[in-house]
Design an enzyme around this catalytic site. Structure first.
Site, PDB file in Angstrom:
ATOM      1  N   TYR A 145       1.946 -18.543  25.221  1.00 57.85           N
ATOM      2  CA  TYR A 145       2.809 -17.659  26.015  1.00 57.85           C
ATOM      3  C   TYR A 145       2.472 -16.219  25.654  1.00 57.85           C
ATOM      4  O   TYR A 145       2.305 -15.907  24.476  1.00 57.85           O
ATOM      5  CB  TYR A 145       4.281 -17.940  25.697  1.00 57.85           C
ATOM      6  CG  TYR A 145       5.260 -17.023  26.401  1.00 57.85           C
ATOM      7  CD1 TYR A 145       5.442 -17.099  27.778  1.00 57.85           C
ATOM      8  CD2 TYR A 145       6.018 -16.102  25.694  1.00 57.85           C
ATOM      9  CE1 TYR A 145       6.349 -16.262  28.427  1.00 57.85           C
ATOM     10  CE2 TYR A 145       6.932 -15.266  26.334  1.00 57.85           C
ATOM     11  CZ  TYR A 145       7.089 -15.351  27.695  1.00 57.85           C
ATOM     12  OH  TYR A 145       7.992 -14.530  28.341  1.00 57.85           O
ATOM     13  N   ASP A 240      -3.248 -12.478  20.542  1.00 55.37           N
ATOM     14  CA  ASP A 240      -1.839 -12.145  20.732  1.00 55.37           C
ATOM     15  C   ASP A 240      -1.108 -12.555  19.456  1.00 55.37           C
ATOM     16  O   ASP A 240      -0.825 -13.730  19.230  1.00 55.37           O
ATOM     17  CB  ASP A 240      -1.287 -12.882  21.960  1.00 55.37           C
ATOM     18  CG  ASP A 240       0.172 -12.520  22.219  1.00 55.37           C
ATOM     19  OD1 ASP A 240       0.799 -11.881  21.346  1.00 55.37           O
ATOM     20  OD2 ASP A 240       0.682 -12.894  23.295  1.00 55.37           O
ATOM     21  N   LYS A 268       7.858  -8.397  17.760  1.00 55.85           N
ATOM     22  CA  LYS A 268       8.728  -9.081  16.790  1.00 55.85           C
ATOM     23  C   LYS A 268       8.803  -8.399  15.421  1.00 55.85           C
ATOM     24  O   LYS A 268       9.457  -7.381  15.293  1.00 55.85           O
ATOM     25  CB  LYS A 268       8.309 -10.547  16.695  1.00 55.85           C
ATOM     26  CG  LYS A 268       8.385 -11.208  18.097  1.00 55.85           C
ATOM     27  CD  LYS A 268       8.469 -12.695  18.070  1.00 55.85           C
ATOM     28  CE  LYS A 268       8.308 -13.301  19.440  1.00 55.85           C
ATOM     29  NZ  LYS A 268       9.504 -13.805  20.070  1.00 55.85           N
TER      30      LYS A 268
HETATM   31  N1  PMP Z   1       3.334 -13.021  23.154  1.00 54.63           N
HETATM   32  C1  PMP Z   1       3.798 -13.961  22.325  1.00 54.63           C
HETATM   33  C2  PMP Z   1       2.842 -14.744  21.479  1.00 54.63           C
HETATM   34  C3  PMP Z   1       5.167 -14.206  22.234  1.00 54.63           C
HETATM   35  O1  PMP Z   1       5.619 -15.148  21.413  1.00 54.63           O
HETATM   36  C4  PMP Z   1       6.047 -13.445  23.032  1.00 54.63           C
HETATM   37  C5  PMP Z   1       7.550 -13.661  22.992  1.00 54.63           C
HETATM   38  N2  PMP Z   1       7.995 -14.822  22.471  1.00 54.63           N
HETATM   39  C6  PMP Z   1       5.507 -12.477  23.872  1.00 54.63           C
HETATM   40  C7  PMP Z   1       4.145 -12.273  23.910  1.00 54.63           C
HETATM   41  C8  PMP Z   1       6.386 -11.628  24.726  1.00 54.63           C
HETATM   42  O2  PMP Z   1       7.140 -10.787  23.906  1.00 54.63           O
HETATM   43  P1  PMP Z   1       8.523 -10.151  24.417  1.00 54.63           P
HETATM   44  O3  PMP Z   1       9.486 -11.259  24.555  1.00 54.63           O
HETATM   45  O4  PMP Z   1       8.873  -9.163  23.337  1.00 54.63           O
HETATM   46  O5  PMP Z   1       8.233  -9.472  25.710  1.00 54.63           O
END
Ligand code: PMP
Length: 427
Positions: A145, A240, A268
């Site tokens: 994701y 990511d 995060k």
């Molecule tokens: N990339 C990864 C690997 C994630 O885990 C997440 C959120 N869980 C995101 C992108 C998107 O981040 P956000 O919810 O802060 O937009």
């Protein structure tokens, strides 16, 4: 039995004012059944709800709270910053301090940009990769994701010739047709995609520690393979690290595996519980961003002083206390304790750094497709029994758990026994 009366009343009211009652879908408990619980307080490793129930928290706000709730250094950072102003919309010194701290952990990063979420960080990194390479196609992996931007809400089509199909209404097919969705841990698929589209592929994006569809650990060899093939075809490799960054090691998965991408995205932990995202990498790529270059990217609250103060306080605390080793070893002890009590039950437990996943099936998984449909109902049973016993797991079979510096050995030992007991007696 715990009472959730006040939570239920609030949720019914929320449904009249907020779409679906929630501001992010997985908070709605649809994957486990029942109504979401309204939390009103977090202290260390514990959260309490409006009905007075207390839980040991393994969601940790989906990962950011690596120091637990309301850690004194975070509260102090917020207070000290807030009295001087919460946002200027100008440059300010904390931006430089956090950037330097990140670079000291991540030598593969020359330049950074701060944004306000992981989604934004990934969106900008992809735009930059496309501009830099002059190509349009992106390879992503099923089960990874990367936020909710249009291009990345893509599911695998049937076969490589059919490119990604939208996995959300409202995303035009035209957008996702530039996204090729492959299985994780399958170099042959990557090989075939490059053989067919090599010169058109701007970037391969992967969570080097995929943690959004269970915890689908990849081998170092596979990540190195992605490095090698992207180099060969002059495509970019984007890690990511929104979940893994500053959590599994100071330098995230890059340090853990020793494989160096061209660009990285963060979120995060880097905001310590306030909204921060970041992306960064090689100077020859990053210099294409406006105002110096022609790739547009911006944000009213990007690099917000309050949020960066929390990020800096978090990174400094982790560094000063060399917290990563202890986080990793206590997570391993917690998982080993559970494993040793559930050895003949069809459940397996995966951990890396301070991330764990209770995989509710016997088979291990390195690809999303290796997770069977039975995990959903089995996890729903575990989730509700755990809740009743004062343990808050994230409300989906596919979500991982996070351990913070505030989780004590005592908390974890006792919880491992209780979770194992629930698994053995109910699954
Ligand atoms: N990339 C990864 C690997 C994630 O885990 C997440 C959120 N869980 C995101 C992108 C998107 O981040 P956000 O919810 O802060 O937009």
């Amino acid at each position: 039995m715990k009472s959730y009366n006040k939570s239920k009343l609030l949720f019914n009211e929320a449904l009249r004012h907020i779409s679906g009652g929630v501001n992010s879908p997985v908070r709605a408990f649809k994957a486990v059944g029942g109504d979401p619980i309204y939390m009103e307080r977090g202290e260390g490793a514990y959260i309490s709800d409006v009905d007075g129930n207390k839980y040991l928290d393994f969601c940790c706000s989906w990962g950011p709270l690596i120091l637990g709730h309301a850690h004194p250094v975070i509260v102090e950072a917020i207070k000290k910053t807030a009295v001087r102003g919460t946002s200027f919309g100008t440059v300010h010194e904390a931006e430089i301090l956090v950037a330097k701290k990140i670079k000291s952990f991540c030598p593969h990063i020359d330049l950074l940009r701060f944004v306000s979420s992981g989604t934004e960080a990934v969106m900008a990194a992809l735009r930059l990769a496309r501009a830099f390479t002059g190509r349009d196609k992106i390879i992503k992996f099923s089960g990874c994701y990367h936020g909710h931007s249009d291009y990345l809400l893509a599911s695998a089509g049937s076969g490589l010739a059919t490119l990604g199909i939208p996995s959300s209404a409202g995303v035009p097919e035209k957008f996702t047709k530039e996204t090729i969705v492959l299985s994780l841990d399958a170099p042959d698929q990557v090989e075939a995609a490059f053989a067919e589209f090599g010169g058109d592929i701007a970037a391969v994006i992967i969570e080097p520690i995929p943690a959004n569809n269970g915890l689908l650990l990849q081998s170092k060899e596979y990540l190195q393979y992605l490095r090698d093939i992207t180099t060969k075809f002059h495509s970019l490799l984007i890690f990511d690290e929104v979940i893994s960054g500053f959590r599994v090691r100071p330098g995230g998965a890059v340090e853990y595996y020793g494989v160096i991408p061209d660009l990285c995205t963060y979120g995060k932990v880097v905001g310590g519980g306030l909204p921060v995202g970041a992306f960064g990498g090689r100077v020859d790529i990053m210099k294409h961003l406006a105002p110096d270059g022609n790739v547009y990217q911006a944000g009213t609250l990007s690099g917000n002083p309050l949020a960066l103060a929390c990020g800096l306080a978090t990174l400094e605390y982790l560094e000063q206390n060399d917290a990563w080793k202890e986080l990793e070893s206590k997570t391993a002890r917690f998982c080993d304790k559970m494993r040793s009590s559930i050895f003949d039950v069809p459940v397996n437990i995966v951990n890396i750094g301070s991330i764990f996943w209770i995989n509710m099936q016997r088979e291990t998984a390195a690809r999303a497709e290796q997770i069977g449909p039975e995990v959903k109902d089995r996890f729903a049973v575990l989730f509700h029994k755990a809740l009743e016993s004062g343990i808050y797991l994230s409300p989906s079979a596919y979500e991982v758990g996070f351990i913070s510096t505030a989780h004590t050995e005592e908390d974890l030992g006792d919880t491992a026994d209780r979770l194992a007991g629930i698994i053995v007696n109910n699954i």
